[in-house]
Every structure is written in structure tokens, then in C-alpha cells.
Design an enzyme around this catalytic site. Structure first.
Site, PDB file in Angstrom:
ATOM      1  CE  LYS A  41      -3.429   2.658   2.420  1.00  0.00           C
ATOM      2  NZ  LYS A  41      -3.790   3.181   3.741  1.00  0.00           N
ATOM      3  N   GLY A  82      -8.403   9.395   8.989  1.00  0.00           N
ATOM      4  CA  GLY A  82      -8.687   9.470  10.416  1.00  0.00           C
ATOM      5  C   GLY A  82      -9.723  10.489  10.811  1.00  0.00           C
ATOM      6  CB  ALA A 113      -8.537   7.813   4.116  1.00  0.00           C
ATOM      7  CG  ASN A 154      -6.586   1.608  11.511  1.00  0.00           C
ATOM      8  OD1 ASN A 154      -5.403   1.859  11.518  1.00  0.00           O
ATOM      9  ND2 ASN A 154      -7.141   1.006  12.540  1.00  0.00           N
ATOM     10  CB  THR A 155      -9.617   5.977  12.564  1.00  0.00           C
ATOM     11  OG1 THR A 155      -8.287   6.167  12.090  1.00  0.00           O
ATOM     12  CG2 THR A 155      -9.809   6.798  13.825  1.00  0.00           C
TER      13      THR A 155
END
Length: 268
Positions: free
Chosen positions: A109, A170, A196, A218-219
Site C-alpha cells: 500500500k 482518520g 480513509a 482503520n480508525t
């Protein structure tokens, strides 16, 4: 739809899950492992810069606890401010893949981010690093702004996917670049992974309804109150969005249209 009829194909490999998870920002290692398990994801991304280079090191026990027979490592070059740094991280990522038994894993990535405030990817550095890594045999998944022309240039170079952001990394702002995301998806002949900004399962569903091939997040999971439960919710959101896209949305109409036709009522 049965899983085996609708696989995600990247760089010659096939995956059943269209949800990819990151491994940062979790409060505990246990949270991260349970989230990965409950998500049923098959691709897990790990920031190489944040890890020791030797998996035998006890400090890297998190990676040892994951089942790499079912998971595919996606090393990422997060923290790289230049193309040169990203290239070095990509080679370290392959070394890590070899240590977990994935010697044929040349996935990366690609992140080149020189902007410390908004963490927006550097298009020039990304192009430069992508061109070099592709020539070296890597399967490059570049993280980019939602720029349709940049996406086409990266695809022309030979990138295996393009990974446009929905909103700043994020931030949890959701899909703030809908028009450009739709153009990228419409023009791409490689998988488009929205990466994202997603903060809720409904946003993951929306991305898939647009025709995205997958979602990386992720976040939204790691910082939720119950990461494992949120991971499951994201899995279901991605699946629902994919099924809706394949089923085909009804056409929008300007006027109301009765769901029970009058001619049927008249016969009762």
C-alpha cells in the site's frame, strides 16, 4: 450472491472479503485481533515504519497471533514523506511478508505524505515511487486524493488498484468527494478501494453502492467503543452495499408512483 461467484481480484490473487482493515490506533492488541476476526477480512494492512524489522522479536507478538494462512499482509509505507522513503519501506515490507511465510507477497500500500497537517498524499511522489516499484515486480496499491486523472495515470503505469480517499485520513468525515469518486469508479479498469475518512457502516455501504470494489478503514473500528462489534457492522455494511450495487438501484422518479397499482385494486 455466493462468495465464490463475486471475488475481489487484485494482482493475480482473489479474495472473498471486500473489507480491508488497518492495525493501528487500537487501545489493546486484543481489540485489534478480535476486530480482524469478527470482520472476516482477508487483507490486513500494517505500517512497516512502526514495526521491528525482525518478526522473531517479542515486541512484535501481535503479528504472531494472527492466522496468516487465512490473512494476506498488505504492508504500507505510512510515514514516508518522499518517494525514496516509500520505496525503502516497500522492500522492508516484503521482507516482513517473507518472515510470516508469504514469500510470494509483493503487495504494498503506497503512501507518500509530505503534508503533516492534513496528511494528504503527494501525487508526484506517489507516481515516482509507483513507477519504480512496479518495475521491480511489486503489486502497488496507491493511496491518492480523489483525483480522476491521477487515478488514470497510476492505472496506466500498472498499479493493481487505485485507493482514493473519501475524506482526510482518520477524520471520520465520510465521503466528501462523491463526484470525483464516481468518475474514478466509472473510468477505472482496476479495482477502486475507498480508503480513509469512513466513520460509519452506512458510509461504507454508500461507497460500495457507488460501485467501489472494496473499502479500507482503520480508525472507525479502532476508536469505536466496541471495536469488534464495529468491525462486524462494517463487514455487513460492505456486504449490503455490494449486493445493492449488483442488484441495481431503482430509477429515481420525479413524481410519486404507487406501489400497489390501481388496476389491481379495481379487481378486488
Amino acid at each position: 450472491m455466493e462468495k465464490n461467484l463475486d471475488k475481489l481480484r487484485i494482482g493475480g490473487k482473489s479474495f472473498n472479503s471486500r473489507l480491508m482493515l488497518g492495525t493501528g490506533k487500537y487501545k489493546t492488541t486484543d481489540d485489534a485481533i478480535k476486530s480482524i476476526e469478527s470482520s472476516d477480512c482477508e487483507i490486513v494492512t500494517v505500517a512497516i515504519r512502526r514495526l521491528p524489522t525482525d518478526i522473531k522479536n517479542d515486541n512484535i507478538s501481535f503479528l504472531k497471533k494472527l492466522n496468516w494462512e487465512k490473512l494476506w499482509l498488505l504492508p504500507n509505507t505510512a510515514g514516508s514523506q518522499t518517494a525514496e522513503e516509500a520505496i525503502r519501506m516497500a522492500f522492508l515490507g516484503h521482507e516482513l511478508a517473507c518472515q510470516i511465510g508469504q514469500e510470494d507477497n509483493f503487495f504494498v500500500k503506497l503512501e507518500v505524505i509530505s503534508d503533516p497537517k492534513y496528511l494528504l498524499p503527494d501525487p508526484i511522489g506517489t507516481l515516482k515511487a509507483a513507477e519504480f516499484l512496479i518495475k521491480k515486480g511489486f503489486t502497488v496499491l496507491p493511496y491518492i486524493n480523489a483525483d480522476p486523472m491521477l487515478a488514470l495515470h497510476l492505472e496506466d503505469l500498472g498499479c493493481a488498484t487505485v485507493m482514493p480517499l473519501g475524506s482526510p485520513i482518520g477524520s471520520g468525515q465520510g465521503l466528501n468527494n462523491l463526484a470525483n469518486l464516481q468518475i474514478i469508479i466509472e473510468n477505472a479498469t482496476v479495482p477502486v478501494i475507498v480508503d480513509a475518512g469512513i466513520g460509519a457502516p452506512s458510509e461504507a455501504t454508500h461507497a460500495m453502492e457507488l460501485g467501489a470494489s472494496g473499502v479500507l478503514l482503520n480508525t472507525a473500528v479502532a476508536q469505536s467503543k466496541n471495536p469488534a462489534q464495529m468491525a462486524l457492522a462494517m463487514k455487513l455494511g460492505v456486504q449490503a452495499g455490494r449486493m445493492a450495487f449488483l442488484a441495481g438501484r431503482m430509477e429515481k422518479k420525479y413524481y410519486a408512483n404507487a406501489s400497489s397499482p390501481l388496476e389491481q385494486i379495481s379487481r378486488i
